[in-house]
Enzyme design. Structure first.
Site, PDB file in Angstrom:
ATOM      1  CG  ASP A 104      53.223  41.134  34.425  1.00  0.00           C
ATOM      2  OD1 ASP A 104      52.309  41.681  35.079  1.00  0.00           O
ATOM      3  OD2 ASP A 104      54.208  40.599  34.964  1.00  0.00           O
ATOM      4  CD  GLU A 126      57.532  45.906  36.106  1.00  0.00           C
ATOM      5  OE1 GLU A 126      57.871  46.223  37.264  1.00  0.00           O
ATOM      6  OE2 GLU A 126      56.472  45.296  35.849  1.00  0.00           O
ATOM      7  CD  GLU A 140      50.202  37.348  36.028  1.00  0.00           C
ATOM      8  OE1 GLU A 140      49.315  37.754  36.803  1.00  0.00           O
ATOM      9  OE2 GLU A 140      50.441  36.123  35.843  1.00  0.00           O
ATOM     10  NE  ARG A 221      44.716  33.869  36.689  1.00  0.00           N
ATOM     11  CZ  ARG A 221      43.411  34.127  36.663  1.00  0.00           C
ATOM     12  NH1 ARG A 221      42.552  33.120  36.622  1.00  0.00           N
ATOM     13  NH2 ARG A 221      42.954  35.360  36.666  1.00  0.00           N
ATOM     14  CG  HIS A 252      44.047  38.886  46.618  1.00  0.00           C
ATOM     15  ND1 HIS A 252      42.897  38.632  45.915  1.00  0.00           N
ATOM     16  CD2 HIS A 252      44.815  39.657  45.810  1.00  0.00           C
ATOM     17  CE1 HIS A 252      42.961  39.215  44.733  1.00  0.00           C
ATOM     18  NE2 HIS A 252      44.119  39.851  44.644  1.00  0.00           N
TER      19      HIS A 252
END
Length: 392
Positions: A104, A126, A140, A221, A252
């Site tokens: 995605d 997927e 996504e 996000r 991250h």
């Protein structure tokens, strides 16, 4: 559909750009390398860079094309347009029999659109994951819905993903339930001991010894800002409440994430913050964990296969199978609830065992083989596979 070329292995173009995509596509690349009638051609967009390259090295994959679109402060507009324009030339050079995208990401959507523009069949690895909220996760959920509209071969990881596609009027004969290739990759990497690469992680393992371990990842996000701050305060409270608990946080690199999650954790001796771990190190971190606290989609699939309870830092998930099976639980980002749920698993053995021993619904290590067989059948050079059934 048959596009067989006499005496030639048909090229299948695999396009990916991020670390999670690379992990899940790698087993398909290796399976295609072994196939008698198909061959892989790999194109990476470089939507991620260093973390993507690490995964390719682990699986001994050298991309045939590298668009290298990564730029400082890149936007969704920039990722989409750079990938779309770059893939126009790649598809023209390769003339693939099919183009495979995974999941995605913005790379997946842009690559599917690029294939459609040149009337190349799209394979979606997927396929069929849904939350039914177009803005959560963002972008996504819409990326995968748009990719589905462009897809000819839907490789659904679970029966629920298949059913989602059927509800959207995708023909049943275009869907194969394969299991998830993340389990294939995890089994490969954890099948033999590997040296630890990150020195901070190596020190963490020494300090952790026989102590319980909480692994924390948060980066999505929709969690930016206050939600990640709430998570950080919950982790800090857990560190103070359970001084014997060792907490590992691979941070991250996005400064928005770091600015929110790191300040509440400063000065806590049992919280170890590292740079993002490479894939083999991260698999070791999963294996060593007692509980996982994450907003990552892939980790929701990986941890249950290792018998590790997962608390999901999200209000919705496109992977509800683990929640239904009892190996994962949605806890959101309310700091009090996070503390309560982690505490429950650390102090209530029955509650812990109920999650740790739950069925893993995501795969058996043969998803890549089923996916390649489905592609071969679609192209007229093989027979369709028996589908994945977690109950067998």
């Amino acid at each position: 559909m048959s596009t067989s070329r006499a005496g030639d292995r048909l090229p299948v173009l695999l396009v990916y750009g991020t670390r999670p995509e690379a992990i899940k596509v790698a087993p398909v690349v290796k399976e295609l390398e072994r196939h008698s009638r198909l061959r892989p051609v790999v194109a990476v967009t470089g939507q991620h860079r260093e973390m993507l390259d690490q995964v390719n090295q682990v699986f001994d994959i050298t991309p045939d094309f590298d668009l290298n679109i990564l730029s400082h402060g890149q936007t969704l507009y920039g990722i989409t347009t750079k990938a779309l324009i770059g893939l126009e030339s790649v598809i023209g050079q390769v003339a693939p029999a099919a183009l495979l995208v995974q999941g995605d990401t913005t790379t997946a959507f842009a690559a599917a659109l690029a294939a459609f523009y040149q009337q190349v069949p799209v394979v979606h690895l997927e396929a069929g994951l849904r939350t039914s909220n177009r803005y959560n996760p963002f972008p996504e959920e819409m990326n995968r819905r748009l990719a589905s509209q462009l897809t000819d071969v839907h490789l659904a990881p679970t029966a629920l993903a298949r059913d989602n596609l059927l509800l959207e009027n995708v023909p049943r004969e275009r869907i194969t339930v394969t299991g998830n290739t993340v389990i294939d990759a995890l089994q490969v990497v954890t099948s033999a001991p590997r040296p630890v690469h990150d020195p901070q992680f190596a020190q963490f393992l020494q300090r952790a010894a026989d102590r319980p371990v909480l692994l924390v990842t948060s980066h999505r996000r929709e969690s930016w800002g206050a939600p990640i701050g709430h998570t950080a305060r919950a982790v800090a409270e857990l560190a103070r409440r359970y001084p014997d608990l060792m907490i590992l946080l691979p941070a991250h690199r996005n400064p928005i994430v770091r600015d929110a999650i790191l300040p509440p954790l400063e000065g806590l001796d049992n919280v170890v913050v590292t740079e993002p771990l490479d894939y083999p190190d991260f698999c070791q971190a999963l294996q060593r964990s007692t509980v996982v606290l994450t907003d990552s989609g892939g980790v929701q699939e990986e941890a249950p296969s290792l018998g590790i309870p997962v608390l999901v830092l999200r209000e919705t998930t496109e992977r509800p199978e683990a929640v239904s099976a009892g190996s994962a639980k949605l806890v959101g980002t309310d700091e009090y609830r996070i503390v309560d749920e982690v505490s429950r698993l650390l102090t209530n053995r029955a509650a812990y065992d109920a999650m740790a021993q739950a069925r893993n619904p995501y795969g058996d290590g043969a998803a890549a083989r089923r996916g390649v067989d489905a592609i071969a059948a679609f192209l007229g050079v093989g027979e369709p596979p028996a589908e994945f059934d977690p109950g067998t």
